[in-house]
Structure formats: C-alpha cells, structure tokens
Design a protein around this motif. Structure first.
Motif, mmCIF file in Angstrom:
data_model
loop_
_atom_site.group_PDB
_atom_site.id
_atom_site.type_symbol
_atom_site.label_atom_id
_atom_site.label_comp_id
_atom_site.label_asym_id
_atom_site.label_seq_id
_atom_site.Cartn_x
_atom_site.Cartn_y
_atom_site.Cartn_z
ATOM 1 N N HIS A 109 -15.736 26.918 -4.227
ATOM 2 C CA HIS A 109 -16.858 25.986 -4.419
ATOM 3 C C HIS A 109 -17.903 26.197 -3.327
ATOM 4 C CE1 HIS A 109 -18.939 22.396 -5.725
ATOM 5 N NE2 HIS A 109 -18.776 21.795 -4.561
ATOM 6 N N GLY A 110 -17.436 26.332 -2.100
ATOM 7 C CA GLY A 110 -18.338 26.574 -0.980
ATOM 8 C C GLY A 110 -19.102 27.878 -1.138
ATOM 9 N N LEU A 111 -18.413 28.921 -1.543
ATOM 10 C CA LEU A 111 -19.065 30.223 -1.724
ATOM 11 C C LEU A 111 -20.161 30.146 -2.785
ATOM 12 C CD1 LEU A 111 -15.978 32.631 -1.534
ATOM 13 C CD2 LEU A 111 -17.911 32.561 0.054
ATOM 14 N N SER A 169 -27.588 27.824 -2.966
ATOM 15 C CA SER A 169 -28.579 27.145 -2.124
ATOM 16 C C SER A 169 -29.324 28.127 -1.222
ATOM 17 C CB SER A 169 -27.891 26.092 -1.262
ATOM 18 O OG SER A 169 -27.029 26.724 -0.328
ATOM 19 N N GLN A 170 -29.058 29.411 -1.423
ATOM 20 C CA GLN A 170 -29.726 30.488 -0.685
ATOM 21 C C GLN A 170 -29.418 30.469 0.810
ATOM 22 O OE1 GLN A 170 -33.760 29.645 -2.594
ATOM 23 N NE2 GLN A 170 -33.753 31.862 -2.579
ATOM 24 N N ARG A 171 -28.397 29.713 1.211
ATOM 25 C CA ARG A 171 -28.040 29.684 2.620
ATOM 26 C C ARG A 171 -27.327 30.971 3.031
ATOM 27 N NH1 ARG A 171 -30.547 25.514 1.457
ATOM 28 N NH2 ARG A 171 -30.698 23.693 2.827
ATOM 29 N N LEU A 172 -26.557 31.531 2.086
ATOM 30 C CA LEU A 172 -25.804 32.742 2.413
ATOM 31 C C LEU A 172 -26.736 33.923 2.660
ATOM 32 C CD1 LEU A 172 -23.115 33.993 2.888
ATOM 33 C CD2 LEU A 172 -22.770 34.229 0.424
ATOM 34 N N GLU A 173 -27.730 34.077 1.798
ATOM 35 C CA GLU A 173 -28.651 35.200 1.976
ATOM 36 C C GLU A 173 -29.540 35.021 3.195
ATOM 37 O OE1 GLU A 173 -32.253 34.706 -1.072
ATOM 38 O OE2 GLU A 173 -30.334 34.224 -1.968
ATOM 39 N N MET A 174 -29.640 33.783 3.689
ATOM 40 C CA MET A 174 -30.419 33.557 4.907
ATOM 41 C C MET A 174 -29.676 34.060 6.145
ATOM 42 S SD MET A 174 -33.225 32.399 3.801
ATOM 43 C CE MET A 174 -34.213 31.794 5.155
ATOM 44 N N VAL A 175 -28.334 33.996 6.119
ATOM 45 C CA VAL A 175 -27.578 34.448 7.290
ATOM 46 C C VAL A 175 -27.052 35.878 7.133
ATOM 47 C CG1 VAL A 175 -26.909 32.083 7.853
ATOM 48 C CG2 VAL A 175 -25.345 33.516 6.538
ATOM 49 N N ASN A 185 -21.658 19.722 -9.132
ATOM 50 C CA ASN A 185 -22.504 19.130 -8.092
ATOM 51 C C ASN A 185 -23.249 17.880 -8.558
ATOM 52 O OD1 ASN A 185 -22.114 20.910 -5.813
ATOM 53 N ND2 ASN A 185 -23.315 22.449 -6.902
ATOM 54 N N ASP A 210 -23.862 23.814 -11.520
ATOM 55 C CA ASP A 210 -24.411 22.662 -10.824
ATOM 56 C C ASP A 210 -24.100 21.362 -11.564
ATOM 57 O OD1 ASP A 210 -25.950 22.308 -8.382
ATOM 58 O OD2 ASP A 210 -27.377 21.257 -9.661
ATOM 59 N N ASN A 219 -21.768 27.532 -3.822
ATOM 60 C CA ASN A 219 -22.870 26.676 -3.375
ATOM 61 C C ASN A 219 -23.703 27.308 -2.264
ATOM 62 O OD1 ASN A 219 -22.876 24.551 -5.147
ATOM 63 N ND2 ASN A 219 -21.467 23.295 -3.956
ATOM 64 N N LEU A 220 -23.064 28.033 -1.367
ATOM 65 C CA LEU A 220 -23.824 28.713 -0.307
ATOM 66 C C LEU A 220 -24.735 29.767 -0.917
ATOM 67 C CD1 LEU A 220 -21.234 29.125 2.590
ATOM 68 C CD2 LEU A 220 -23.214 27.610 2.524
#
Lengths: 203, 203
Positions: free
Chosen positions: B167-169, B175-181, B112, B108, B171-172
């Motif tokens: 970088h996207g992977l 940010s816990q966005r990947l585990e949400m989907v 970031n 981060d 960060n996803l």
DNA sequence: AAATATAATGAACAGTGTTTAGTAAAGTCA
DNA sequence: TGACTTTACTAAACACTGTTCATTATATTT
C-alpha cells in the motif's frame, strides 16, 4: 531610503500572516475547509488579495508542507543522533508514525497531497526535505549493513521498504481501512507491526 | 401484473447506466472530473435525477469501489490458488502492486478515498471485499508459519506488514513522492523492494 | 376521460479556485 | 500644498462542485 524596505517588510508580514491563518484553519478545521475565502476572512482581506502574495493555492499548501516538515523534525528531536543505527531507525520510525497518526492533516499535506509537488514542478525545484529525510534513512541503513546488522543489499531497497511500511500504516489508519479489517485496531497493533518488521530486517 | 416488474427492471437499468458512465468518466477523465453533473450529461438526464437512484455521491463511489475489487480480483486471477503459501503471497503482492500502479484511479477509490467508507458507516455495513482479502492474507501467512517458512508470531502482524508495504509503495508512487527522492524510479525499484521484503520475511 | 401515482427537472443554495477591471491609498515631485 | 504616479486592494464575474425542493411531465389506474 527606508520606505521601500518598510514596504518589503510589510509585504513579508502579510504573507506570513496568511500562512499563519492557513495553518490555524488546517489544524482547527481540516484541509477541506482550507479555502482561499476562509483564509481571506481570517486575515480580513478580500480573496483576490491573497493572489498578490501567492501565485496560487498550491504555493500556500507547499509552504504548509514545509512547516509540517519543521514540526515533524522538531518532534523527532534527537532520534537522528542516536549512535546505534538500528535504534536510530527504530526511533525515527516510531516518531514518524506517531506524527502521522496524531497529525493526519499535516501528514496528508506532506506525503499525500499533490499540491506541493505540483508547485515544485512549476518552480522546477526539488523536494528538499523529503530527499534529505530519505537520504538520511538510506545512509543509516548503510551504517547498519556495515555493522552486519542486516543482509548485504542495496541500502535504498531497505530504506524504501521501511518508508513504504510506515507510510502504508499511517495511510491505512487515516483512510479508515485498517479499522475496517481489524475492529480492535489501535496504535499498539501498528507499533507491533513496526517492531515485527524491524525484527525481520535487522538483528 | 408485469408492469411493476418492468418498472423495477427499468429502474435497475438506469441505475446501472449511471454506474457504467461513472466508470467511463473515472477511467477517461479521472476522479476529479467524476462529478454528478458530468455523469448526468453522459446519461442524458438532469443532475437531480441521479438522486432518485443513489442517496448521494458517496454511494456511487462505493459502487465503483466494488467494481474495482471485481476488476482486481479478476486480474489477480489464479494467484489465490497457488499451492505454496509464500509463492501465493508473492504473486498476490505483485498483482496488487501492478494493479495499483496501472490503475491509480481505481486504487485510490478502493484504498484511499473516504467516500466508500462514509457510505458503509451510513449503512452500518462492513467492508466485505477488504475484510475478505485481508483475512485471506492472514490465513496464508498462517499457512507459511505452519510450514516454518517464517518466524512464529501473530500472523496478523505479518499480513499487516505485507499490506502496509505494498500500500505504501503504490501510494508513494501515486503521490509522486517516490520519483522526487529517486529520479530514476521505475517499476523495477518497487518490484525489487517487494522481493527484498519477501526475502526478509520468508525463507 | 379523469384521477392518481410515478418520474424527471429547473432553479436555487452555499460553496470552490482564479482572473480582471476598476478603485482607493500611498509615495513622489514641483 | 496640489498634481502625478505608483502601489495595494477589492467587487464582480466565470466556471465549477454536491444537494434539495417545488414544479412539471409522463405513465398507470379507475
């Protein structure tokens, strides 16, 4: 008796006024200045009052995330209904990146900030908008695969590849890392990179 | 006279002790708890003293970013020296993602956080480590292109494609966005997505 | 030992999210 | 209308944040 109904309505109105002002502050002053005290000043109530309408700040940021998804969906417009799956992906990707570059504060809350996810965990709820968008992307990739526009494989991998790249591009731009390695970085570099990716995945 | 030299040395030592403790706090308590006051307590000096050794907190975070790059370069090890350009890219990509997933706080700060970039702007300096890494990636993509391992195009686009995706992977995931989907999201999903990208870019 | 240069700090400023005890207003009922 | 109850609101405090500055303590030089 209409009294309790009126009260419920008034409660709802102030709740929405809080979100409205929070949105204004986010847009005009950025996430750093989106404080409970600033919202309180804007709605002309004390900071403590806000906690009668929202459990905590995470919930406010969560609501802003939902507003952001509404805004983005609106801007993506009819890209979702394009008949050709590859063209659909292209236009959604372009719209996604354009939205992210033009609305970094919104994008950050939607795809980077921990607050909305924290809120979801507290409520044991799902990330509705995100799941919906990703699932649509997966099924569009599947469509493309059925039409032999891309190599046969798990469509989730293609979808994640696409999402990661656009997410990465937006974040590299937002964090100023891209302009540090490419002085004359502009939106065109990002657009061309996206196109290069599409050319390489689909045919 | 060795006195002024000793003073200079002592000054340097305290400066490094500050960074050492900052690093410890970052690792053990995360970026949220990396405060001037916490560092001050750790080095057993008052908060104000830190400002005699660093212009501001941005400078401390900048130095941590440099440490992070050192750590990452170390972990990437001999991946830079692999003879085959595609294998080089594969191993660097894997190392990069693994580093990001295992050291989210470091990642981060490196890729970031705005603070190191703010510091660079104040000093009118360049992002040395970042530029070096990206340029190496660009020239490795060029190598691959010379060997006809990928379609002829601007190597910077391929490099940016690669960087954006990893970088996207990271960060996803962060940010816990990947585990949400993807409920059963794990490192394997990320690894397979990377491999899918490499298969699609190179041959 | 006195004067000077360097180093360190206490206290303050303006901010942050959040909680709680107490006050003000509104609605209910005799 | 007046008393009682319920609802709405807020002042003040807590424990934090980065940063500055006047003051104090220490070390060096004369």
């Amino acid at each position: 008796m209409g009294i309790s109904e009126r009260r419920e309505r008034e409660k709802q109105e102030l709740r929405e006024k809080i979100l409205e002002k929070a949105k204004e502050i986010l847009i005009r002053e950025g996430q750093d200045n989106l404080s409970i005290r600033n919202i309180a000043t804007a709605i002309e109530y004390s900071p403590a009052t806000i906690y009668l309408y929202f459990k905590d700040k995470d919930e406010i940021v969560y609501e802003l995330m939902e507003m952001g998804f509404g805004k983005m969906t609106e801007e993506l417009g009819d890209a979702f209904e394009l008949p050709d799956p590859v063209e659909r992906i292209r236009r959604i990707g372009q719209g996604y990146v354009t939205f992210g570059l033009k609305n970094p504060e919104w994008y950050d809350i939607m795809f980077n900030a921990p607050q909305p996810i924290q809120h979801l965990h507290k409520c044991q709820e799902e990330w509705g908008y995100g799941i919906q968008l990703f699932d649509f992307l997966v099924s569009t990739c599947d469509d493309a695969m059925q039409q032999n526009r891309t190599r046969k494989q798990d469509p989730r991998l293609v979808a994640l590849h696409l999402w990661s790249t656009v997410h990465g591009l937006v974040n590299l731009s937002r964090s100023q890392r891209l302009e540090m390695v490419e002085q004359n970085h502009n939106d065109s570099l990002i657009q061309r990179t996206m196109e290069s990716m599409l050319q390489c995945i689909f045919n």
